[in-house]
Design an enzyme around this catalytic site. Sequence first.
Site, PDB file in Angstrom:
ATOM      1  N   SER A 274       4.540  -3.452   9.057  1.00 32.18           N
ATOM      2  CA  SER A 274       5.118  -4.791   9.259  1.00 32.18           C
ATOM      3  C   SER A 274       6.140  -4.804  10.388  1.00 32.18           C
ATOM      4  O   SER A 274       6.166  -5.730  11.209  1.00 32.18           O
ATOM      5  CB  SER A 274       5.733  -5.324   7.967  1.00 32.18           C
ATOM      6  OG  SER A 274       6.569  -4.375   7.359  1.00 32.18           O
ATOM      7  N   HIS A 304       0.189  -1.128   2.184  1.00 34.00           N
ATOM      8  CA  HIS A 304       1.582  -1.431   2.580  1.00 34.00           C
ATOM      9  C   HIS A 304       2.189  -2.305   1.471  1.00 34.00           C
ATOM     10  O   HIS A 304       2.163  -1.929   0.302  1.00 34.00           O
ATOM     11  CB  HIS A 304       1.540  -2.083   3.966  1.00 34.00           C
ATOM     12  CG  HIS A 304       2.864  -2.197   4.663  1.00 34.00           C
ATOM     13  ND1 HIS A 304       3.972  -1.484   4.322  1.00 34.00           N
ATOM     14  CD2 HIS A 304       3.255  -2.973   5.727  1.00 34.00           C
ATOM     15  CE1 HIS A 304       4.993  -1.797   5.123  1.00 34.00           C
ATOM     16  NE2 HIS A 304       4.576  -2.695   5.980  1.00 34.00           N
ATOM     17  N   HIS A 350       3.632   8.416   0.530  1.00 35.61           N
ATOM     18  CA  HIS A 350       4.298   7.788   1.674  1.00 35.61           C
ATOM     19  C   HIS A 350       3.986   8.554   2.949  1.00 35.61           C
ATOM     20  O   HIS A 350       3.792   9.773   2.927  1.00 35.61           O
ATOM     21  CB  HIS A 350       5.822   7.738   1.479  1.00 35.61           C
ATOM     22  CG  HIS A 350       6.476   6.687   2.300  1.00 35.61           C
ATOM     23  ND1 HIS A 350       6.872   6.917   3.592  1.00 35.61           N
ATOM     24  CD2 HIS A 350       6.753   5.378   2.043  1.00 35.61           C
ATOM     25  CE1 HIS A 350       7.383   5.798   4.080  1.00 35.61           C
ATOM     26  NE2 HIS A 350       7.329   4.844   3.157  1.00 35.61           N
ATOM     27  N   ARG A 359      14.734   3.774  -2.962  1.00 32.39           N
ATOM     28  CA  ARG A 359      14.598   2.366  -3.352  1.00 32.39           C
ATOM     29  C   ARG A 359      14.002   2.262  -4.756  1.00 32.39           C
ATOM     30  O   ARG A 359      14.327   1.350  -5.513  1.00 32.39           O
ATOM     31  CB  ARG A 359      13.720   1.618  -2.331  1.00 32.39           C
ATOM     32  CG  ARG A 359      14.286   1.634  -0.926  1.00 32.39           C
ATOM     33  CD  ARG A 359      13.311   1.065   0.094  1.00 32.39           C
ATOM     34  NE  ARG A 359      12.119   1.885   0.236  1.00 32.39           N
ATOM     35  CZ  ARG A 359      11.093   1.578   1.030  1.00 32.39           C
ATOM     36  NH1 ARG A 359      11.132   0.480   1.752  1.00 32.39           N
ATOM     37  NH2 ARG A 359      10.048   2.381   1.110  1.00 32.39           N
ATOM     38  N   ASP A 405       7.324   0.402  -4.194  1.00 31.13           N
ATOM     39  CA  ASP A 405       6.469  -0.567  -4.895  1.00 31.13           C
ATOM     40  C   ASP A 405       6.161  -0.175  -6.338  1.00 31.13           C
ATOM     41  O   ASP A 405       5.660  -1.002  -7.106  1.00 31.13           O
ATOM     42  CB  ASP A 405       5.154  -0.734  -4.133  1.00 31.13           C
ATOM     43  CG  ASP A 405       5.391  -1.347  -2.774  1.00 31.13           C
ATOM     44  OD1 ASP A 405       6.201  -2.279  -2.683  1.00 31.13           O
ATOM     45  OD2 ASP A 405       4.782  -0.874  -1.787  1.00 31.13           O
TER      46      ASP A 405
HETATM   47  N1  NMX Z   1      -3.203   8.248  -4.611  1.00 34.75           N
HETATM   48  C1  NMX Z   1      -4.328   8.932  -4.280  1.00 34.75           C
HETATM   49  N2  NMX Z   1      -4.520   9.537  -3.114  1.00 34.75           N
HETATM   50  C2  NMX Z   1      -3.512   9.480  -2.227  1.00 34.75           C
HETATM   51  C3  NMX Z   1      -2.297   8.825  -2.508  1.00 34.75           C
HETATM   52  C4  NMX Z   1      -2.177   8.182  -3.765  1.00 34.75           C
HETATM   53  N3  NMX Z   1      -1.090   7.490  -4.108  1.00 34.75           N
HETATM   54  N4  NMX Z   1      -1.485   8.939  -1.441  1.00 34.75           N
HETATM   55  C5  NMX Z   1      -2.168   9.639  -0.520  1.00 34.75           C
HETATM   56  N5  NMX Z   1      -3.393   9.956  -0.990  1.00 34.75           N
HETATM   57  C6  NMX Z   1      -4.483  10.622  -0.282  1.00 34.75           C
HETATM   58  C7  NMX Z   1      -4.870   9.800   0.940  1.00 34.75           C
HETATM   59  O1  NMX Z   1      -5.720   8.723   0.566  1.00 34.75           O
HETATM   60  C8  NMX Z   1      -5.525  10.856   1.806  1.00 34.75           C
HETATM   61  O2  NMX Z   1      -6.806  11.102   1.297  1.00 34.75           O
HETATM   62  P1  NMX Z   1      -8.079  11.327   2.277  1.00 34.75           P
HETATM   63  O3  NMX Z   1      -7.690  12.467   3.146  1.00 34.75           O
HETATM   64  O4  NMX Z   1      -9.191  11.611   1.341  1.00 34.75           O
HETATM   65  O5  NMX Z   1      -8.231  10.052   3.040  1.00 34.75           O
HETATM   66  C9  NMX Z   1      -4.667  12.082   1.522  1.00 34.75           C
HETATM   67  O6  NMX Z   1      -4.041  11.857   0.248  1.00 34.75           O
HETATM   68  C10 NMX Z   1      -3.609  12.337   2.562  1.00 34.75           C
HETATM   69  O7  NMX Z   1      -2.817  11.183   2.720  1.00 34.75           O
HETATM   70  P2  NMX Z   1      -1.233  11.309   2.999  1.00 34.75           P
HETATM   71  O8  NMX Z   1      -1.069  12.017   4.293  1.00 34.75           O
HETATM   72  O9  NMX Z   1      -0.548  11.860   1.811  1.00 34.75           O
HETATM   73  O10 NMX Z   1      -0.790   9.786   3.097  1.00 34.75           O
HETATM   74  P3  NMX Z   1      -0.810   8.796   4.346  1.00 34.75           P
HETATM   75  O11 NMX Z   1       0.408   9.028   5.166  1.00 34.75           O
HETATM   76  O12 NMX Z   1      -2.112   8.835   5.055  1.00 34.75           O
HETATM   77  O13 NMX Z   1      -0.725   7.360   3.622  1.00 34.75           O
HETATM   78  C11 NMX Z   1       0.094   5.880   1.955  1.00 34.75           C
HETATM   79  C12 NMX Z   1       0.456   6.920   3.006  1.00 34.75           C
HETATM   80  C13 NMX Z   1       1.354   5.205   1.459  1.00 34.75           C
HETATM   81  C14 NMX Z   1      -0.785   4.790   2.602  1.00 34.75           C
HETATM   82  C15 NMX Z   1      -0.667   6.579   0.793  1.00 34.75           C
HETATM   83  O14 NMX Z   1       0.182   7.499   0.169  1.00 34.75           O
HETATM   84  C16 NMX Z   1      -1.219   5.598  -0.227  1.00 34.75           C
HETATM   85  O15 NMX Z   1      -2.327   5.089  -0.047  1.00 34.75           O
HETATM   86  N6  NMX Z   1      -0.436   5.296  -1.334  1.00 34.75           N
HETATM   87  C17 NMX Z   1      -0.839   4.331  -2.299  1.00 34.75           C
HETATM   88  C18 NMX Z   1      -0.594   2.916  -1.774  1.00 34.75           C
HETATM   89  C19 NMX Z   1       0.883   2.599  -1.741  1.00 34.75           C
HETATM   90  O16 NMX Z   1       1.629   2.823  -2.672  1.00 34.75           O
HETATM   91  N7  NMX Z   1       1.336   2.008  -0.608  1.00 34.75           N
HETATM   92  C20 NMX Z   1       2.711   1.552  -0.478  1.00 34.75           C
HETATM   93  C21 NMX Z   1       3.545   2.305   0.559  1.00 34.75           C
HETATM   94  C22 NMX Z   1       4.922   1.735   0.612  1.00 34.75           C
HETATM   95  N8  NMX Z   1       4.936   0.390   1.176  1.00 34.75           N
HETATM   96  O17 NMX Z   1       5.459  -0.516   0.582  1.00 34.75           O
HETATM   97  O18 NMX Z   1       4.408   0.163   2.273  1.00 34.75           O
HETATM   98  C1  MLT Z   2       8.048   0.254   4.087  1.00 31.08           C
HETATM   99  O1  MLT Z   2       9.044  -0.080   3.458  1.00 31.08           O
HETATM  100  O2  MLT Z   2       7.757  -0.282   5.167  1.00 31.08           O
HETATM  101  C2  MLT Z   2       7.122   1.256   3.480  1.00 31.08           C
HETATM  102  O3  MLT Z   2       7.817   2.201   2.733  1.00 31.08           O
HETATM  103  C3  MLT Z   2       6.117   1.836   4.422  1.00 31.08           C
HETATM  104  C4  MLT Z   2       6.616   2.755   5.493  1.00 31.08           C
HETATM  105  O4  MLT Z   2       7.803   2.957   5.698  1.00 31.08           O
HETATM  106  O5  MLT Z   2       5.735   3.331   6.159  1.00 31.08           O
END
Ligand code: NMX
Ligand code: MLT
Length: 494
Positions: A274, A304, A350, A359, A405
């Site tokens: 964002s 996100h 994350h 948070r 979240d």
């Molecule tokens: N559950 C299952 N698998 C996960 C999760 C999770 N919560 N987090 C990461 N992974 C997987 C990810 O999908 C990836 O798998 P693959 O290689 O098969 O594609 C692997 O672990 C490596 O990913 P990471 O390097 O740990 O995470 P990345 O930096 O790519 O993504 C997020 C970060 C936040 C997108 C990821 O952790 C996620 O999808 N979390 C769940 C959604 C979430 O809670 N998002 C909110 C973030 C905060 N916000 O408000 O923005």
């Molecule tokens: C945010 O607050 O924007 C989320 O934690 C996602 C991020 O920092 O990448």
Amino acid sequence: MGRSLLKTRSRQVLKCGEYYWKLSSLRSYSDGGSLKEVLAKKIPQEREKMLGIKCLHGDKKLGVIKVSNVMGGQRGLLLLMCDTSYVDPNKGIFYRGIPLKEVCAKLPRTQKGSKEGTPEGAFFLLTAGKMPNKKQAKAVTTEWQKRGKLPDYCFKLLDSMDKRVHPMAQFCAASAALNPESKFVEAYNKGAKKPKYWEYIYEDSMNLCAFLPTVASVIYCNIFKGGKGNRKLDSSKDWSDNFCNMMGYKDSSFVDLMRLYLILHADHESGNVSAHTTQLVGSALSDPYLSFSAGMCGLAGPLHGLANQEVLVWLDKLVAAIGCEPSDEQILKFINDTLKSGRVVPGYGHAVLRQTDPRFSLQNAFAMKNCKDDPGVKLVTRLWKLIPKVLKELGKVANPYPNVDAHSGVLLQHYGMNEMKYYTVLFGVSRALGVLPQLIWARALGAPIERPKSFTTDFLCKFLSKSKKGTKGKKGKKGKKSRKNRKGKKSKKC
Ligand code: NMX
Ligand code: MLT
């Protein structure tokens, strides 16, 4: 660099500083002044500092770019400058160098009876770079009350929306549609000069923040309350109180939760989707209404901000499947089933953080003080212990701990806000307090249009075969092969 060259360079810096930004023509203000006065004092100093860094150190390297960085969502690359906040992987977010917990403790309590500081104070801190005193924080509240009358055409737009349009889509549409209000567009079209841009971006940002509680509460009432709700700002209430009041929530403890919520979600440095989208679009000199709207379209993604909706959907499914008080074994099975179905566990993981998000912890502390026996709160607190174990076992999740979240939804539900589809709008209202100060500073410091260079896969393959050749040595057998490749029509074998 030799001493004399350094001196010449520094003189050049000062010269360009004086010429370009006309430093001497800007008034100086005292630190105790209004937000705009504090900014007007700080901006010339920061411009001079930036210009100096660019002139003296512009050719220094900040690191190397690996193919994996480029192919992995630019993770780990130091590519963006942002002074409003900084995320430490283990300690979490710092607003202007102050850890979030301390920010929450130190923000002035401007509303009688409130246990929390105000998001208006957080906006002052993020924008000005210093903790406001009570008068300064209160002045932002008063400004936003004065500026907050939403134009009729925006009410009409929201009232005309089909109820099936997601609250975030309505929020993005309304934010963009407010662009006739832009002082920046007006000034730009009249030929405003670059050093003055920030002043108009500041005006737009203040007005947009002032409009947001009305925009967001109309969306809430139209979709979930049959269009019923108060649409008028009350001058005795602060930003959060007005927001809650217009949505129909009067409980002072809920208003305090909202103040906390809006402070916590405001800023998370500038690489998140964002914030970066807002910056990127703003760099084309699109006005703050359009830039913010673009950022909000990014916040609406399930990886996100929409994760706060996803968490509650997931918790509801968990309770439907295994009840309110399941055993650890039942919970672990439910988590594993989620993963087996190819889905992520929402609210966990994350891109930057490597520990429990502060948070999350701050929301949990609020819950422990105000509603520790709530079944949702109890469940979220239990999951905090169980989910990381499962995610660690996968061996690929960089951060198995909860993010912001994972907690917010159950707190909102405790106070009766059950409409999970709406939760990301609350995140969006808060995020304005971080991305808009970033936008003001980008224009104040003359940040150029963003335009990284892309390359083709074919270019990458050629580049890789060249570097392979380099490491094998010119006379090596494989070296010869790669020379052949280079001569060949296509180097697909990378
Ligand atoms: N559950 C299952 N698998 C996960 C999760 C999770 N919560 N987090 C990461 N992974 C997987 C990810 O999908 C990836 O798998 P693959 O290689 O098969 O594609 C692997 O672990 C490596 O990913 P990471 O390097 O740990 O995470 P990345 O930096 O790519 O993504 C997020 C970060 C936040 C997108 C990821 O952790 C996620 O999808 N979390 C769940 C959604 C979430 O809670 N998002 C909110 C973030 C905060 N916000 O408000 O923005
Ligand atoms: C945010 O607050 O924007 C989320 O934690 C996602 C991020 O920092 O990448």
